[in-house]
Every structure is written in C-alpha cells, then in structure tokens.
Design an enzyme around this catalytic site. Structure first.
Site, PDB file in Angstrom:
ATOM      1  N   HIS A 126      29.785 -14.777  18.300  1.00 11.06           N
ATOM      2  CA  HIS A 126      29.729 -13.825  19.402  1.00 11.06           C
ATOM      3  C   HIS A 126      28.820 -12.640  19.082  1.00 11.06           C
ATOM      4  O   HIS A 126      28.786 -12.143  17.965  1.00 11.06           O
ATOM      5  CB  HIS A 126      31.130 -13.335  19.754  1.00 11.06           C
ATOM      6  N   ASP A 127      28.051 -12.237  20.072  1.00  7.39           N
ATOM      7  CA  ASP A 127      27.175 -11.064  20.022  1.00  7.39           C
ATOM      8  C   ASP A 127      26.012 -11.207  19.046  1.00  7.39           C
ATOM      9  O   ASP A 127      25.290 -10.235  18.795  1.00  7.39           O
ATOM     10  CB  ASP A 127      27.968  -9.782  19.677  1.00  7.39           C
ATOM     11  N   GLY A 144      29.873 -13.140  13.867  1.00  9.41           N
ATOM     12  CA  GLY A 144      29.629 -12.236  14.976  1.00  9.41           C
ATOM     13  C   GLY A 144      28.693 -11.096  14.622  1.00  9.41           C
ATOM     14  O   GLY A 144      28.657 -10.626  13.487  1.00  9.41           O
TER      15      GLY A 144
END
Length: 265
Positions: A126-127, A144
């Site tokens: 994520h991200d 992440g």
C-alpha cells in the site's frame, strides 16, 4: 466509457457493472473485473486474474493468471476508506502478483509507472510509489510506503522495508533485506543488505558516458572516505561536480526521508 465494442471478453469472465473497458482489451476465462476498475486501451487480463478496487490500468499492460490487482491494503489500520491503485502503460504483471490500493495515512494512492516487469509472486504494498522501467524478480516484495525510482532492479526473494527509498538505477541482489535508503546507481547485496559499490554493469548497458562513470566512482569514494557526516560529504559533492549522475545521488541524499542510508563500506 462502459465496455468498448472492440473488447474481447470470454463468456466465463465476470465484468461487474460500472467497470470501464477500453478499446482492444482482452479479458480471459474466469477473470474478474470489479465495478470501479478502468482498463485503458489494449489491456489484457488473462484467465483467472482479478482486478478490483478503485484501480486504473494503463494502455498495453498485460496481467497474467492468478494475479490479484487492486485489493485492500494489508494494514490493520485500514478502515475501508476510499483509496486507489494506478498502474501505468505497457507493464507486464506476471502470475500471482499482488498490488494493493493505498491508505488514508499514506496519501491514498499506490502508483506504478510505465514499462515495468513484475515477475511471478511479487508484491507491491500500500502507498508504494514505483517508477518507470522497474524490474522485480520472482517473489520480491515492497512493503508499504516504499519509493522505487526509475530503472531499479530488485532480485528474487528480496524485501524492501516500509518507507525505504531506492534511488534511480540501483540494483538489489537476490535474497536481500533492505532496511535503509539506497543511493541512486547503488549495488546492494547480502542477506542483511549492505551497499557494496555501484551498479556499473547497468550504467554501461544504458550507455552512460565514461566521464560520468568516472565521476560516479570518484563520488562514491568521497562518500565512503570523506570527512564529516554522510550528508556533509554529499553537500561537498554538490559544490564540486558537473555530472548530472552525481547530482542525482546528491539530491537523493539531501532529500526528505524517514530513514537513514545504506552507506559505503
């Protein structure tokens, strides 16, 4: 845009209402396309692959069987907020690859550039922000919030710790854990990754002029053996170089980061 009339969709594929399928797309048997997915022109999703979430896939990208693209983050802080995954053009996303959407605390968007290769079983957390022409070999993983600049190569079974930045043109050896930032054009290897020189093979393959390679060698030595803190050595390089490649390293070191650096031995 709905589903373009020129798209070829296998009868067993599931295209949920609201999905947007561009011209020339190919959707294989038993593939699943979620209701908020946008596939641009010429995207191919092979059999049994899943594209879900608020996900946009750029032109000419190919997604191979059993990949899961755009599912929710593997983050216990995620509470169902609206976040996205944006994948660029002409990527090759091989079997079993996973890419997650972002989180509210990380900016909300996971982003992948153009012309990348994600080999079997790789993971983009994520991200994460992934540049252009990046190669991730089999079962490598990005945690992440990682930032992976253009033309980075990450070896098989390697892991990049959350929040780590890997600079342009760096190479990470196989079975390596990277816990700190990697300078542009760096070479990292070993089970607990250490900076072990420059990616000279990659530089030569890209046709980097000999004068710049010489300047990079000298800069690396200055970072390894110069006086003062690492950032101080980088600042002195900034005042004493006319090589754009050395400036890439300087700007990377002096830029914002939440982590320390892998430094020359």
């Amino acid at each position: 845009m709905g589903i373009d009339a020129s798209a070829r969709i296998h009868p067993s594929a599931v295209i949920e209402e609201g999905a947007r399928i561009g011209a020339g797309c190919v959707i294989g048997a038993f593939a699943v396309i979620g209701p908020r997915v946008v596939l641009h022109e010429g995207v191919e999703v092979k059999s049994h692959a899943i594209v879900t979430g608020d996900t946009e896939i750029g032109e000419g990208t190919v997604i191979f069987p059993f990949a899961n693209i755009g599912d929710i983050p593997q983050d216990l802080k995620f509470r169902g907020e609206e976040t996205r995954l944006i994948v660029g053009k002409r990527n090759r996303i091989r079997e079993g690859v996973t890419m997650n959407t972002g989180t509210e605390g990380g900016g909300g968007v996971t982003r992948v550039g153009d012309d990348c290769l994600f080999m079997t079983g790789t993971h983009v957390g994520h991200d994460a922000q992934v540049g252009n022409r990046v190669i991730m070999a089999n079962h490598a993983a990005l945690a992440g919030h990682c930032v992976i600049d253009d033309e980075v190569i990450i070896g098989g079974l390697s892991g990049i710790h959350q929040w780590v930045r890997v600079g342009r043109g760096a190479i990470i050896g196989a079975v390596t854990m990277v816990t700190n930032d990697v300078i542009p054009y760096g070479l990292v290897q070993g089970p607990r990754g250490h900076l072990d020189g420059l990616n000279l093979v990659g530089l030569k393959r890209r046709g980097v002029p000999r004068s710049d390679i010489t300047a990079l060698r000298a800069a690396y030595q200055a970072l390894a053996q110069g006086e003062g803190a690492f950032q101080e050595r980088a600042q002195r390089l900034a005042d004493d170089t006319d090589s754009d490649y050395v400036r890439d390293i300087v700007e990377f070191i002096l830029g914002d980061s939440d982590r320390s650096f892998l430094t020359p031995s």
